[in-house]
Scaffold this active site. Structure first.
Site, short mmCIF file in Angstrom:
data_model
loop_
_atom_site.label_atom_id
_atom_site.label_comp_id
_atom_site.label_asym_id
_atom_site.label_seq_id
_atom_site.Cartn_x
_atom_site.Cartn_y
_atom_site.Cartn_z
N GLU A 152 13.68 -5.40 -5.23
CA GLU A 152 14.43 -6.52 -4.65
C GLU A 152 14.66 -7.70 -5.60
O GLU A 152 14.44 -8.85 -5.22
CB GLU A 152 13.72 -7.01 -3.39
N GLU A 206 13.26 3.88 2.22
CA GLU A 206 12.63 3.19 3.35
C GLU A 206 13.47 3.33 4.62
O GLU A 206 13.66 2.38 5.37
CB GLU A 206 12.43 1.70 3.02
C1 GLA Z 1 10.68 -4.23 1.95
C2 GLA Z 1 9.62 -3.67 1.02
C3 GLA Z 1 8.66 -2.78 1.75
C4 GLA Z 1 8.24 -3.38 3.07
C5 GLA Z 1 9.45 -3.73 3.89
C6 GLA Z 1 9.03 -4.27 5.22
O1 GLA Z 1 11.65 -3.32 2.24
O2 GLA Z 1 10.14 -2.95 -0.05
O3 GLA Z 1 7.54 -2.60 0.96
O4 GLA Z 1 7.46 -4.51 2.86
O5 GLA Z 1 10.19 -4.68 3.18
O6 GLA Z 1 8.03 -3.52 5.79
#
Ligand code: GLA
Length: 346
Positions: free
Chosen positions: A137, A244
């Site tokens: 990020e 994710e």
């Molecule tokens: C981001 C992070 C993850 C997690 C999510 C929320 O996507 O990359 O590690 O913390 O936020 O759970």
């Protein structure tokens, strides 16, 4: 494991010719969801246990117990492990960014700490973790800036990203190294991520792939935008991992808190959406090597109480009792398009 679960086709086998099927786990879900994880998934990611604050709470102290447990859980179940994550502006302790007098750590000090951390962590799991989210990020969502402001950027400068990849590559030359981000399919952010990746490639930085976080919902992002993002990143010769994935049943603006269970319409739409998403991902399985859900079943998700307090969410293909939802059957159908629903369910 219950008889009924044993009889269900394994998700990771259904997609065995396309990509790995992963789940984020934590020390609780490794127990409460053990059977489900072992049956359907062949990759895991630590939800939190490999983040900087968990592994390296103070300069001289590393705490690897929980991360080690995740790696041994994976090994004993024949699963791969994705490492998550080395350099991020969140969940990183204050000490990292401070010098001995409490002022701001300068470039040299912060780079030395980044290198020590990456070498220790990546080195420990060399051979066990095949892919790492090296930087998480770093790109700004809106506005003109390419990179978001963060203590890493402020002290080191823009090359903090390249440096992180170089250190990770030194520590494990075999590991696949990823840049990971959310809103990865939103055109404005996609173009910024593309620009960053392209410039890293041009500088010969050892980066192999991009992680599409894929925190999506029933309508957003559109399939077209997801397709365009996949094609754009793949055009750089990047390997893609979906890192994710979850499909929230609520739109971003929807703040309702009155539901104790998902509505029938939500479940129907979610099943349709999961089918569409996996059809698309499968189409690009030449570039996509792994699809990881950010959890495994609806009894536990980070989306419970976030971003709306007191509200549960149901973002996965297994329900709160680990039973298959319509979404699961649609995934199987997309994996076996030549078979009828009746054949798949029998
Ligand atoms: C981001 C992070 C993850 C997690 C999510 C929320 O996507 O990359 O590690 O913390 O936020 O759970």
């Amino acid at each position: 494991m219950s008889r009924s679960m044993e009889r269900l086709p394994k998700l990771h086998e259904a997609y065995g010719n396309s990509f790995k099927i992963g789940a984020a786990v934590n020390p609780i879900t490794m127990v409460t969801q053990k059977d489900l994880l072992a049956h359907h998934f062949n990759s895991v990611t630590a939800e939190n246990e490999m983040k900087f604050e968990r592994l390296h709470p103070s300069e001289e102290v590393y705490t690897f117990e929980q991360a080690d447990e995740i790696v041994s859980f994976a090994k004993s179940n024949g699963m791969s492990v994705r490492g998550h994550t080395l350099v991020w502006h969140n969940q990183t302790p204050e000490w990292v960014f401070q010098d001995s007098s409490g002022g701001k750590a300068d470039r040299e000090l912060l780079l030395a700490r980044m290198k020590a951390h990456i070498h220790e962590v990546v080195g420990r799991y060399r051979g066990d973790i095949h892919a790492w989210d090296v930087v998480n990020e770093a790109v700004a969502d809106g506005g003109g800036e390419l990179l978001r402001s963060s203590p890493w950027l402020a002290s080191i400068g823009e090359d903090f990203i390249a440096k992180a990849f170089e250190y990770a590559h030194e520590a494990d030359p075999q590991a696949l190294l990823f840049y990971n981000d959310y809103n990865e399919s939103v055109p404005e952010k996609r173009e910024k991520i593309y620009t960053l990746l392209k410039s890293l490639k041009e500088q010969d930085v050892p980066i192999h792939g991009v992680g599409l976080q894929a925190h999506w919902n029933l309508e957003f992002p559109s399939l077209d935008d997801i397709r365009r993002a996949i094609e754009r990143y793949a055009s750089l010769g990047m390997l893609l991992h979906v890192t994710e994935l979850d499909v929230s049943v609520f739109a971003h603006e929807d703040k309702r808190t009155d539901l104790a269970a998902p509505t029938a319409e939500m479940l129907e739409r979610q099943a349709e959406r999961y089918g569409q998403l996996f059809r698309l991902l499968k189409e690009y399985s030449g570039s996509i090597a792994s699809v990881t859900f950010w959890g495994a079943a609806d009894d536990y998700t980070w989306l419970d109480h976030f971003p709306v307090r007191g509200r549960k969410n149901w973002p996965f293909v297994f329900d709160e009792n680990h039973l298959p939802k319509e979404s699961y059957w649609n995934l199987l159908k997309e994996a076996n398009p030549e078979r009828t629903f009746q054949e798949i369910r029998s």
